[in-house]
Motif scaffolding. Structure first.
Motif, short mmCIF file in Angstrom:
data_model
loop_
_atom_site.label_atom_id
_atom_site.label_comp_id
_atom_site.label_asym_id
_atom_site.label_seq_id
_atom_site.Cartn_x
_atom_site.Cartn_y
_atom_site.Cartn_z
N UNK A 224 14.75 -1.07 10.94
CA UNK A 224 13.43 -1.26 10.35
C UNK A 224 12.33 -1.53 11.36
N UNK A 225 12.33 -0.78 12.47
CA UNK A 225 11.34 -1.05 13.52
C UNK A 225 10.03 -0.31 13.31
N UNK A 226 9.96 0.53 12.28
CA UNK A 226 8.75 1.33 12.08
C UNK A 226 7.60 0.46 11.60
N UNK A 227 6.40 0.89 12.00
CA UNK A 227 5.21 0.18 11.55
C UNK A 227 5.00 0.41 10.06
N UNK A 228 4.37 -0.53 9.42
CA UNK A 228 4.14 -0.44 7.99
C UNK A 228 3.15 0.68 7.68
N UNK A 229 3.50 1.54 6.74
CA UNK A 229 2.64 2.66 6.37
C UNK A 229 1.80 2.27 5.16
N UNK A 230 0.50 2.55 5.23
CA UNK A 230 -0.39 2.20 4.13
C UNK A 230 -0.29 3.20 3.00
N UNK A 231 -0.50 2.72 1.77
CA UNK A 231 -0.43 3.58 0.60
C UNK A 231 -1.68 3.46 -0.27
N UNK A 232 -2.74 2.88 0.27
CA UNK A 232 -3.98 2.78 -0.48
C UNK A 232 -4.73 4.10 -0.51
N UNK A 233 -5.87 4.12 -1.20
CA UNK A 233 -6.66 5.34 -1.30
C UNK A 233 -7.15 5.80 0.07
N UNK A 234 -7.53 4.84 0.92
CA UNK A 234 -7.99 5.19 2.27
C UNK A 234 -6.87 5.85 3.06
N UNK A 235 -5.67 5.36 2.88
CA UNK A 235 -4.52 5.92 3.61
C UNK A 235 -4.20 7.33 3.12
N UNK A 236 -4.25 7.53 1.81
CA UNK A 236 -3.98 8.86 1.27
C UNK A 236 -5.06 9.84 1.71
N UNK A 237 -6.31 9.37 1.73
CA UNK A 237 -7.40 10.21 2.25
C UNK A 237 -7.13 10.57 3.70
N UNK A 238 -6.66 9.60 4.49
CA UNK A 238 -6.37 9.84 5.90
C UNK A 238 -5.28 10.89 6.06
N UNK A 239 -4.25 10.84 5.21
CA UNK A 239 -3.20 11.86 5.27
C UNK A 239 -3.77 13.25 4.96
N UNK A 240 -4.63 13.32 3.94
CA UNK A 240 -5.15 14.62 3.50
C UNK A 240 -6.03 15.28 4.55
N UNK A 241 -6.84 14.51 5.25
CA UNK A 241 -7.77 15.11 6.22
C UNK A 241 -7.23 15.11 7.63
N UNK A 242 -6.02 14.62 7.84
CA UNK A 242 -5.49 14.41 9.19
C UNK A 242 -5.56 15.64 10.10
N UNK A 243 -5.27 16.86 9.63
CA UNK A 243 -5.32 18.01 10.54
C UNK A 243 -6.66 18.15 11.26
N UNK A 244 -7.75 17.69 10.64
CA UNK A 244 -9.07 17.82 11.25
C UNK A 244 -9.60 16.49 11.77
N UNK A 245 -8.71 15.54 11.95
CA UNK A 245 -9.10 14.24 12.51
C UNK A 245 -8.60 14.18 13.95
N UNK A 246 -9.47 13.78 14.88
CA UNK A 246 -9.02 13.64 16.26
C UNK A 246 -8.81 12.18 16.61
N UNK A 247 -8.43 11.91 17.85
CA UNK A 247 -8.08 10.56 18.26
C UNK A 247 -9.26 9.60 18.29
N UNK A 248 -10.47 10.14 18.22
CA UNK A 248 -11.64 9.26 18.23
C UNK A 248 -11.82 8.58 16.89
#
Length: 448
Positions: A224-248
């Protein structure tokens, strides 16, 4: 003829521009681990991968690369970048031949400008290979559905297995695509037979590693060493737009709007050309995210944004199927946004890869240090990076600098957290700027 020239210019230009990022020397923890693993012997590497959290294929590919061309960061990066070129070639050949020039043009534009692709092309990790194998699998599977040709089914089988041996979420993507095609053609006996045959052979070929995967899954559940993954609306939004999100950290709402528009268009317009292929392509991306969320809820938080990457190529193919049918003005607007995002991300990557205050500065410092010098690191990540870059160096991990015996003048401290340092016990030497693991260098003062 002119359109073919334009497409090939896009391939050549994209390959060159992206390829320039392969010769920077900056790395982060996971890349250092890759470099360390592939220095093992072949048998040792195979044995090690059974205890790792990833399948073995990528490590064997890059090990072959350093065996032939030498153990160097740029060699590993080039072999990690190679599948991007193969993806471009597949787009300009097979995709163009089957679906036409306009689909190939839009697809190439996406492949060359998508921020997540720009960032991962020069990364010493398996994600680019995973994306290529899933993309090739989908491309040949779609052709098999259209033509029912035996060769297309065989190619889709091969690339599906290769994807599964590269990353576990690539395996999930392959399984999702097979399931989508199966249920969409449940009333077509011949199609169901072909899908089941391909899936059955894939399971049989994967069976030796499937037993290893089950063992790894049990170990992962216990550690169980993995970091906690968020499941809120912000997190789901982050998953959806991730391909066009850069490291900044910039999260473009543009991509979410585009994705929604594509989904509405393909569901509303029943006579949309390549409609089912577009649905499969977008659905595998969305269902992979959904699968990751389910894994987080019912198993372990082993889902982070970069695990979406294996499906990015297929998603872009789905977008290309739809956008290629839109008016030229709409395509131009989308192209302008793509270029804007690409320029921003590429500039960031150039700075990251060629930052003179990163690995070049560390190399310059290490040239002044004797072989007997002891380097103390206050973070495991920094220790792994230093050990990979300088395998002959004496590197240890100790966060308590105050308790170190500083009677040796050749004692240096690579510190991320400077709060533990006392000014009278350490002399500041310099700063090394890495993407995730920047640290300061101190020389521990002699107390004798």
């Amino acid at each position: 003829m002119q359109s073919n020239i334009v497409l090939w210019l896009m391939v050549i230009g994209g390959a060159i521009v992206h390829g320039l990022l392969c010769f920077g020397q900056t790395i982060w923890l996971d890349e250092a681990l890759t470099g360390t693993y592939i220095r093992m012997g072949w048998a040792e590497l195979l044995a090690f991968t059974t205890t790792d959290v990833h399948p073995p294929l990528y490590y064997f590919i890059v090990k072959l690369g350093i065996t032939i061309f030498g153990d160097h960061i740029s060699v590993v990066k080039v072999f990690s970048y190679l599948p991007f070129v193969l993806t471009l070639l597949l787009a300009v050949t097979k995709i163009k031949r089957v679906y036409g020039n306009k689909v190939a043009f839009v697809l190439l534009a996406f492949l060359c400008t998508t921020p997540s692709i720009i960032e991962r092309n020069a990364e010493m990790r398996m994600y680019q290979w995973a994306m290529f194998f899933v993309f090739a699998f989908a491309g040949y599977l779609f052709e098999a559905i259209r033509t029912m040709e035996r060769k297309a089914w065989i190619y889709s089988l091969v690339f599906g297995v290769l994807a599964a041996y590269t990353h576990y979420y690539a395996l999930v993507a392959v399984a999702i695509l097979y399931a989508l095609v199966f249920f969409a053609h449940i009333k077509t006996k011949k199609m169901v037979y072909k899908v089941l045959l391909n899936a059955g052979i894939s399971v049989a070929v994967y069976l030796p590693w499937l037993l290893v995967f089950i063992s790894q899954a049990r170990t992962l559940q216990e550690t169980g060493w993995w970091q906690e993954a968020g499941l809120g609306l912000k997190d789901i939004y982050k998953y959806l737009v991730w391909p066009f999100q850069d490291r900044t950290g910039y999260e473009p709402i543009f991509f979410l709007v585009l994705l929604v528009c594509v989904c509405i268009y393909v569901l509303w317009k029943k006579d949309c050309e390549n409609r089912m292929m577009a649905i499969y392509s977008v659905a595998v991306y969305l269902l992979l995210i959904f699968s990751g969320i389910l894994i987080v809820v019912f198993y372990q938080p082993v889902f982070i944004t970069r695990f979406i990457y294996p499906t990015v190529g297929v998603l872009l193919l789905g977008l290309a199927f739809v956008i290629a049918q839109w008016r030229t003005e709409a395509v131009c607007v989308i192209g302008a946004f793509l270029l804007l995002f690409a320029a921003k991300t590429y500039n960031s990557q150039l700075h990251y890869q060629y930052n003179k205050d990163s690995i070049p500065a560390l190399h310059a410092f290490m040239e002044t240090v004797s072989e007997e010098a002891l380097i103390i690191c206050d973070q495991d990540a920094v220790k792994c990076i230093v050990e990979y870059l300088y395998p002959k160096a004496r590197v240890e991990n100790d966060t308590d600098v105050e308790n170190m015996d500083a009677t040796d003048r050749n004692l240096y401290y690579f510190v991320c957290d400077e709060s533990s340092l006392e000014e009278n016990k350490a002399e500041y030497v310099g700063e090394i700027e890495l993407m995730y693991h920047s640290f300061a260098i101190y020389k521990i003062l002699n107390e004798g």
